[in-house]
Design an enzyme around this catalytic site. Structure first.
Site, PDB file in Angstrom:
ATOM      1  CG  ASP A 122      69.555   9.787   9.803  1.00  0.00           C
ATOM      2  OD1 ASP A 122      68.536  10.035   9.149  1.00  0.00           O
ATOM      3  OD2 ASP A 122      69.684  10.081  11.011  1.00  0.00           O
ATOM      4  CG  ASP A 182      62.530  13.024   8.622  1.00  0.00           C
ATOM      5  OD1 ASP A 182      61.321  12.886   8.865  1.00  0.00           O
ATOM      6  OD2 ASP A 182      63.237  13.867   9.186  1.00  0.00           O
TER       7      ASP A 182
HETATM    8  N1  GLY Z   1      66.016  14.060   9.188  1.00  0.00           N
HETATM    9  C1  GLY Z   1      65.888  15.107  10.089  1.00  0.00           C
HETATM   10  C2  GLY Z   1      65.462  16.409   9.548  1.00  0.00           C
HETATM   11  O1  GLY Z   1      64.973  16.563   8.450  1.00  0.00           O
HETATM   12  O2  GLY Z   1      65.609  17.338  10.291  1.00  0.00           O
END
Ligand code: GLY
Length: 403
Positions: A122, A182
């Protein structure tokens, strides 16, 4: 004189001139409400943090609302830690409000330690949305150095055999090497670092990840799986399933939005045409889906059962709107359709999902869904919905300037 001192006032004057001249062109941009709400959030943060400090919890920013209506505060390692700072930078750019810029700095600085955190994929969300937006506005070289170290740390999660970044380290009993859709969003940091440093490695592994995801995440109807799990010895796919969607074979709404935004951005950065084709296919999947409500704000999963209480996911709509403004520039034959769709989303958000002054502790938008299966953050404000809403508004303004 710094770059910021030369260019920033000029940009603000341009925006003001444009606003005065175009009048109705900014009708969808509630600038004063945005400024007031984001400042209210900061005041509420300070009050809540004072209490949490007493309890010894290390928190640095705001994420959402708890089910009792209180502010949900988070430490820098949370994947959402960059979005409130990012919203402040975007709003400062939009309004020229110096107090917002000061707040943006205050909420960005405590995230610096994340530049060494190699425990998740992330990094892009955390650092590009905070330091990246800050660098774009101020040209502060300290921010640039932090971003380059962040990109360097992120490279440690790339696996040559798989040809992708490992997204998560949790649930080791369930997945061997999980890659989530994601993860596409975090590639932007690598493309940026490649241009800044001249080091081709960042570019190469970002492209490789996008290619691997293109090969394995998508179904025949152009929707995507949430999680694809790989064998690191052979690089083969072990399983395809979900974590935040309705079922393994369903189309989790935010996942589709991440894919759309991610492939549009990858095309912008690489010029690789297969990325653009994929973005176009995802846009078609979302915008022509029979379960997309007429206001174009999706339910949390396109395949979620049609119960009366089925929640929406405003964050997916905001991400989609922002992505469509960019995609429209790349596909002239569908430009009008994409722009009209993005405008439709922004109009719906403003009329039915925007917080009233003082509401939602200062969050801009209500009605996002974080993770329905985990019963977490359902039908609440969430900071990334606000962030992508502001980015979409900026892109709308820029689009109208070019017209
Ligand atoms: N990256 C996690 C979400 O979109 O909840």
């Amino acid at each position: 004189m710094s770059f910021r001192k030369q260019v920033y006032p000029f940009a603000v004057v341009l925006l003001l001139v444009f606003s005065c001249q175009s009048g109705s062109k900014l009708e969808n941009v509630p600038v004063n409400q945005i400024k007031n709400q984001l400042k209210l959030l900061a005041r509420n943060y300070n009050d809540t943090k004072a209490l949490m400090n007493i309890q010894g919890q290390e928190v640095v920013t705001i994420r959402s609302l708890n089910s009792d209506g209180s502010l949900k505060l988070i430490p820098s390692k949370d994947w959402c830690s960059g979005f409130y700072a990012g919203s402040l930078w975007l709003a400062a750019r939009l309004s020229g409000d110096a107090a917002l810029e000061k707040l943006a700095r205050e909420f960005t600085i405590p995230l610096e330690q994340e530049k060494y955190n190699g425990d998740t994929h992330d990094m892009g969300f955390k650092m590009m949305c905070s330091f990246g937006q800050g660098y774009r506005l101020t040209n502060d070289t300290a921010y640039r150095d932090i971003l380059i170290q962040s990109a360097k740390t992120l490279t440690t999660r790339f696996n040559e055999k798989v040809g992708a970044f490992r997204s998560w380290d949790h649930n080791k009993d369930k997945w061997h090497f999980p890659v989530i859709i994601d993860n596409m969003m975090n590639l932007e940091l690598l493309f940026w670092a490649s241009k800044q440093t001249g080091d081709q490695l960042y570019y190469n592994i970002a492209v490789k990840h996008a290619e691997t995801t293109l090969a394995n995440h998508f179904r025949a109807d152009n929707s995507s799986y949430h999680v694809v799990d790989y064998d690191t010895l052979t690089g083969a796919v072990i399983q395809k399933n979900t974590h935040q969607g309705y079922s393994d074979s369903s189309a989790w709404a935010r996942g589709q939005a991440w894919g759309l935004y991610g492939y549009t951005m990858c095309y912008r950065e690489s010029g690789i045409i297969s990325f653009l084709y994929q973005a176009e296919k995802i846009a078609d999947f979302i915008l022509h889906h029979p379960n997309l409500p007429s206001d174009k704000i999706p339910y949390w999963d396109f395949d979620a059962p049609a119960t009366p209480s089925r929640p929406r996911d405003v964050s997916a709509a905001a991400i989609t709107a922002s992505a469509l403004y960019e995609l429209a520039q790349f596909i002239p034959k569908k430009k009008d359709f994409y722009i009209q769709s993005a405008e439709h989303i922004l109009k719906s958000l403003k009329s039915d999902y925007l917080s009233k002054p003082g509401e939602n502790k200062g969050f801009l938008l209500g009605h996002s869904t974080g993770s329905f299966p985990q019963n977490s953050e359902i039908d609440v404000p969430i900071n990334y919905a606000d962030y992508y809403y502001l980015e979409a508004l900026e892109r709308q303004i820029n689009f109208k300037k070019l017209k």
